[in-house]
Design a protein around this motif. Structure first.
Motif, short mmCIF file in Angstrom:
data_model
loop_
_atom_site.label_atom_id
_atom_site.label_comp_id
_atom_site.label_asym_id
_atom_site.label_seq_id
_atom_site.Cartn_x
_atom_site.Cartn_y
_atom_site.Cartn_z
N UNK A 1 0.83 -1.21 0.00
CA UNK A 1 0.00 0.00 0.00
C UNK A 1 0.87 1.27 0.00
N UNK A 2 0.37 2.30 -0.67
CA UNK A 2 1.03 3.61 -0.73
C UNK A 2 2.49 3.50 -1.17
N UNK A 3 2.76 2.69 -2.18
CA UNK A 3 4.12 2.44 -2.63
C UNK A 3 4.24 2.63 -4.14
N UNK A 4 5.40 3.10 -4.57
CA UNK A 4 5.74 3.18 -5.99
C UNK A 4 7.04 2.44 -6.21
N UNK A 5 7.12 1.70 -7.31
CA UNK A 5 8.36 1.02 -7.64
C UNK A 5 9.37 2.04 -8.13
N UNK A 6 10.59 1.61 -8.27
CA UNK A 6 11.59 2.42 -8.96
C UNK A 6 11.25 2.41 -10.44
N UNK A 7 11.73 3.41 -11.18
CA UNK A 7 11.59 3.41 -12.63
C UNK A 7 12.48 2.30 -13.17
N UNK A 8 11.98 1.56 -14.17
CA UNK A 8 12.73 0.42 -14.69
C UNK A 8 12.20 0.00 -16.05
N UNK A 9 12.91 -0.90 -16.73
CA UNK A 9 12.39 -1.59 -17.91
C UNK A 9 12.84 -3.04 -17.84
N UNK A 10 12.36 -3.85 -18.79
CA UNK A 10 12.62 -5.29 -18.76
C UNK A 10 13.42 -5.77 -19.96
N UNK A 11 14.36 -4.93 -20.42
CA UNK A 11 15.24 -5.33 -21.51
C UNK A 11 14.45 -5.74 -22.74
N UNK A 12 14.92 -6.77 -23.42
CA UNK A 12 14.30 -7.22 -24.67
C UNK A 12 13.03 -8.04 -24.42
N UNK A 13 12.64 -8.20 -23.19
CA UNK A 13 11.49 -9.03 -22.85
C UNK A 13 10.16 -8.29 -23.06
N UNK A 14 9.21 -8.96 -23.71
CA UNK A 14 7.83 -8.48 -23.72
C UNK A 14 7.23 -8.91 -22.39
N UNK A 15 6.38 -8.05 -21.81
CA UNK A 15 5.78 -8.35 -20.52
C UNK A 15 4.27 -8.21 -20.59
N UNK A 16 3.56 -9.22 -20.12
CA UNK A 16 2.11 -9.17 -20.00
C UNK A 16 1.77 -9.22 -18.52
N UNK A 17 0.83 -8.37 -18.11
CA UNK A 17 0.48 -8.26 -16.69
C UNK A 17 -1.02 -8.48 -16.54
N UNK A 18 -1.40 -9.28 -15.56
CA UNK A 18 -2.80 -9.51 -15.22
C UNK A 18 -3.01 -9.06 -13.78
N UNK A 19 -3.96 -8.17 -13.55
CA UNK A 19 -4.22 -7.64 -12.21
C UNK A 19 -5.11 -8.62 -11.44
N UNK A 20 -4.57 -9.13 -10.33
CA UNK A 20 -5.29 -10.08 -9.49
C UNK A 20 -6.10 -9.34 -8.43
#
Length: 169
Positions: A74-93
């Motif tokens: 809660x009340x948190x932000x990640x650091x700025x980042x990327x995932x290199x050459x990887x495609x990323x799919x995200x599903x919100x649980x």
């Protein structure tokens, strides 16, 4: 060789013995069941988030895929980042995580925020700088992530920037 047992009501899904009880067999010749309590936290991390691998080169011998969970407090932000050459799919649980990136389709680059809800999906192209945020002061956000590489590539950045299209001169 005896057949794996099945439990009534579960159709034709055999119950495979735990890995410890099996003879050594190539990882590519069988299905793998990764229990929720067996996720691997020894993976690339970004400040403000906890990543847990389920399917990876290390856990199951995958060659082209990584999949796992990410938890944002809660009340948190990640650091700025990327995932290199990887495609990323995200599903919100659970929760309402927000995904932030810079968009340069207008006159000036603008920070855009994708506000999500459980059941939503997000696609992150390779090398696109972004961050995840959980603005909720009480509820943790949990997402399932699938990547097109066998390990969780994370490149932490000092800030967001616009990724120029490879076709631009």
């Amino acid at each position: 060789m005896s057949e794996p047992s099945t439990t009534p009501g579960e159709g034709f899904h055999p119950h495979l013995p735990d890995a410890e009880a099996q003879s050594v067999r190539p990882l590519s010749t069988r299905l793998h069941h990764i229990r929720a309590d067996a996720l691997d936290g020894d993976t690339a991390q970004t400040g403000g988030m906890r990543r847990f691998a389920a399917v990876s080169g290390t856990t199951v011998g995958s060659e082209k895929l990584w999949m796992g969970q990410t938890h944002v407090a809660p009340s948190t932000a990640s650091s700025d980042h990327h995932h290199g050459a990887s495609e990323t799919a995200i599903y919100v649980v659970s929760g309402h995580p927000e995904f932030v990136f810079l968009d340069d389709s207008g006159e000036e680059p603008e920070e855009l925020r994708l506000r999500t809800s459980p059941g939503d999906y997000v696609f992150v192209p390779p090398f696109v700088p972004h961050r995840e945020e959980n603005p909720d002061p009480a509820e943790e956000a949990v997402v399932v992530i699938a990547r097109s590489t066998q390990e969780a590539i994370v490149v932490n950045l000092p800030g967001l920037y616009v990724l120029k299209d490879a076709g631009e001169g």
